[in-house]
Design an enzyme around this catalytic site. Structure first.
Site, mmCIF file in Angstrom:
data_model
loop_
_atom_site.group_PDB
_atom_site.id
_atom_site.type_symbol
_atom_site.label_atom_id
_atom_site.label_comp_id
_atom_site.label_asym_id
_atom_site.label_seq_id
_atom_site.Cartn_x
_atom_site.Cartn_y
_atom_site.Cartn_z
ATOM 1 N N ASN A 1 0.907 -1.043 0.052
ATOM 2 C CA ASN A 1 -0.025 0.190 -0.032
ATOM 3 C C ASN A 1 0.959 1.211 0.129
ATOM 4 O OD1 ASN A 1 -1.520 2.217 0.522
ATOM 5 N ND2 ASN A 1 -2.934 1.057 1.855
ATOM 6 N N SER B 1 -2.987 13.927 -15.039
ATOM 7 C CA SER B 1 -4.180 13.529 -15.935
ATOM 8 C C SER B 1 -4.417 14.784 -16.757
ATOM 9 C CB SER B 1 -5.380 13.253 -15.134
ATOM 10 O OG SER B 1 -6.562 13.163 -15.833
ATOM 11 N N TYR C 1 -10.163 14.801 -7.408
ATOM 12 C CA TYR C 1 -9.019 14.314 -8.571
ATOM 13 C C TYR C 1 -8.115 15.218 -8.927
ATOM 14 C CZ TYR C 1 -7.600 11.240 -12.191
ATOM 15 O OH TYR C 1 -6.902 10.482 -13.034
ATOM 16 N N ALA D 1 -7.604 18.240 -8.176
ATOM 17 C CA ALA D 1 -6.702 18.853 -7.248
ATOM 18 C C ALA D 1 -5.496 17.782 -7.087
ATOM 19 C CB ALA D 1 -7.355 19.237 -6.089
ATOM 20 N N SER D 2 -5.622 16.758 -6.952
ATOM 21 C CA SER D 2 -4.579 15.602 -6.554
ATOM 22 C C SER D 2 -3.545 15.771 -7.660
ATOM 23 C CB SER D 2 -5.117 14.262 -6.244
ATOM 24 O OG SER D 2 -5.753 13.625 -7.131
ATOM 25 N N LYS D 3 -3.982 15.814 -8.919
ATOM 26 C CA LYS D 3 -3.214 15.579 -10.382
ATOM 27 C C LYS D 3 -2.683 16.881 -10.470
ATOM 28 C CE LYS D 3 -4.163 11.468 -11.239
ATOM 29 N NZ LYS D 3 -3.147 10.271 -11.198
HETATM 30 N N1 LIG Z 1 -8.243 5.650 -17.077
HETATM 31 C C1 LIG Z 1 -8.086 7.168 -17.317
HETATM 32 O O1 LIG Z 1 -8.982 7.484 -18.081
HETATM 33 C C2 LIG Z 1 -7.154 7.942 -16.902
HETATM 34 C C3 LIG Z 1 -6.991 9.325 -17.370
HETATM 35 C C4 LIG Z 1 -5.921 10.042 -16.922
HETATM 36 C C5 LIG Z 1 -5.155 9.707 -15.940
HETATM 37 N N2 LIG Z 1 -5.087 8.548 -15.291
HETATM 38 C C6 LIG Z 1 -4.378 8.010 -14.325
HETATM 39 O O2 LIG Z 1 -3.397 6.924 -14.820
HETATM 40 C C7 LIG Z 1 -2.851 6.255 -13.834
HETATM 41 C C8 LIG Z 1 -3.092 4.632 -14.208
HETATM 42 O O3 LIG Z 1 -4.569 4.496 -14.276
HETATM 43 P P1 LIG Z 1 -5.418 3.096 -14.897
HETATM 44 O O4 LIG Z 1 -6.299 3.822 -15.773
HETATM 45 O O5 LIG Z 1 -4.381 2.403 -15.377
HETATM 46 O O6 LIG Z 1 -6.328 2.698 -13.734
HETATM 47 P P2 LIG Z 1 -6.229 1.310 -12.953
HETATM 48 O O7 LIG Z 1 -7.496 1.426 -11.966
HETATM 49 O O8 LIG Z 1 -6.632 0.232 -14.021
HETATM 50 O O9 LIG Z 1 -5.010 1.045 -12.057
HETATM 51 C C9 LIG Z 1 -4.492 1.763 -11.031
HETATM 52 C C10 LIG Z 1 -3.716 1.044 -10.383
HETATM 53 O O10 LIG Z 1 -3.426 1.575 -9.064
HETATM 54 C C11 LIG Z 1 -3.469 0.721 -7.946
HETATM 55 N N3 LIG Z 1 -3.425 1.528 -6.515
HETATM 56 C C12 LIG Z 1 -4.559 2.152 -6.123
HETATM 57 N N4 LIG Z 1 -4.217 2.682 -4.889
HETATM 58 C C13 LIG Z 1 -3.107 2.166 -4.634
HETATM 59 C C14 LIG Z 1 -2.327 2.239 -3.178
HETATM 60 N N5 LIG Z 1 -2.805 2.384 -2.311
HETATM 61 N N6 LIG Z 1 -1.243 1.577 -3.348
HETATM 62 C C15 LIG Z 1 -0.722 0.799 -4.296
HETATM 63 N N7 LIG Z 1 -1.558 0.768 -5.654
HETATM 64 C C16 LIG Z 1 -2.658 1.341 -5.447
HETATM 65 C C17 LIG Z 1 -4.787 -0.062 -8.002
HETATM 66 O O11 LIG Z 1 -4.504 -1.271 -7.259
HETATM 67 C C18 LIG Z 1 -4.600 -0.199 -9.718
HETATM 68 O O12 LIG Z 1 -3.894 -1.513 -9.964
HETATM 69 C C19 LIG Z 1 -3.563 6.553 -12.467
HETATM 70 O O13 LIG Z 1 -2.864 7.498 -11.702
HETATM 71 C C20 LIG Z 1 -4.769 7.416 -13.305
HETATM 72 O O14 LIG Z 1 -5.209 8.730 -12.150
HETATM 73 C C21 LIG Z 1 -6.298 7.525 -15.774
#
Ligand SMILES: NC(=O)c1ccc[n+]([C@@H]2O[C@H](COP(=O)([O-])OP(=O)(O)OC[C@H]3O[C@@H](n4cnc5c(N)ncnc54)[C@H](O)[C@@H]3O)[C@@H](O)[C@H]2O)c1
Length: 246
Positions: free
Chosen positions: A54, A134, A147, A149-151
């Protein structure tokens, strides 16, 4: 082999973008430490070290980096991909607990991993960090307040580190994905709305190039930024978004 024998720590390794990135980095000759809450689908090999962690727990993060360094003998770079979504929620309905959770995973965890990797990179006299933010950070969508704000924090942290670590030969960059075809996309849907409809009518339509971003698009951009081809690139924010940010 653009990452031959380099050792990369990839977070969110079991997610949509994470898995594609693990595979691309292995194809390019890297050793990969694959971190996620759960790593059941990732099999340990000579080149792949899955670690369940985590990332909001600072002691576990420190332990993971020390284990990676012992296993592979060095660390060349870090890619922070892990993150969580926010279902679109009006600001009056966002609880402090919602806010804290999103900030902990999306902003505090990258702080912890960046802090932890830095001594290992300084020891090498070079290194690379890429953090996933993002495109919503510069083109927000209503209801994604915490979200977004975090990004934004991810971009500011990355640029602060790019200037701070440049003298050690450490590059720090950001990738801003557009709406991407992973499980997460459905999680941005407002309560009660249909995920598939939202994908088609809102997310896909918002991309000028006319399709959702695929995990491989993100993985390819990460290979570039982590390779020597990007040797003079630092503090950059690369939109991999099909033009959504224009
Ligand atoms: N999917 C989209 O449309 C999109 C768009 C812009 C940005 N993003 C960003 O891209 C990144 C990847 O997203 P994704 O689409 O592959 O999502 P996803 O949900 O498939 O993967 C995210 C992974 O992060 C892991 N995770 C979450 N909390 C955790 C923690 N506390 N410790 C360890 N692992 C943790 C999850 O278990 C998951 O496997 C993220 O940062 C997301 O915010 C996604």
């Amino acid at each position: 082999m653009r990452l031959k024998d380099e050792v990369f720590v990839l977070t969110g390794a079991q997610g949509g973008m994470g898995k594609a990135t693990v595979n691309r980095f292995l194809e390019e000759g890297a050793y990969v430490a694959a971190l996620d809450l759960n790593v059941d689908s990732l099999e340990k090999t000579d080149r792949l070290l899955p670690i369940a962690v985590n990332l909001t727990d600072e002691n576990l993060v420190a332990k993971a980096f020390s284990q990676i360094n012992s296993e592979f003998g060095k660390i060349s770079g870090l890619v922070n991909i892990a993150g969580i979504a926010q279902p679109a929620t009006s600001i009056e309905q966002v609880t402090l607990a919602d806010w804290d959770k999103i900030m902990a995973v999306n902003a505090t965890a990258p702080f912890l991993t960046c802090r932890e990797v830095t001594p290992y990179l300084k020891e090498q006299g070079r290194g690379v960090i890429v953090n996933i933010s993002s495109i919503s950070m510069i083109r927000p969508r209503p209801g994604l307040n915490a979200y977004v704000a975090s990004k934004g924090a991810v971009v500011s942290l990355s640029q602060a580190l790019a200037i701070e670590l440049a003298e050690y030969g450490i590059r720090v960059n950001v990738v801003n994905p557009g709406p991407s075809d992973t499980n997460m996309l459905g999680q941005f849907t407002a309560k009660g709305a249909s995920t598939e409809d939202t994908k088609e009518t809102i997310f896909k339509k918002s991309v000028p190039l006319g399709r959702l971003i695929q995990p491989i698009d993100i993985a390819n951009s990460l290979v570039y930024l982590c390779s020597d081809e990007a040797a003079i690139v630092t503090g950059a924010v690369m939109n991999v978004d099909g033009g959504r940010g224009i």
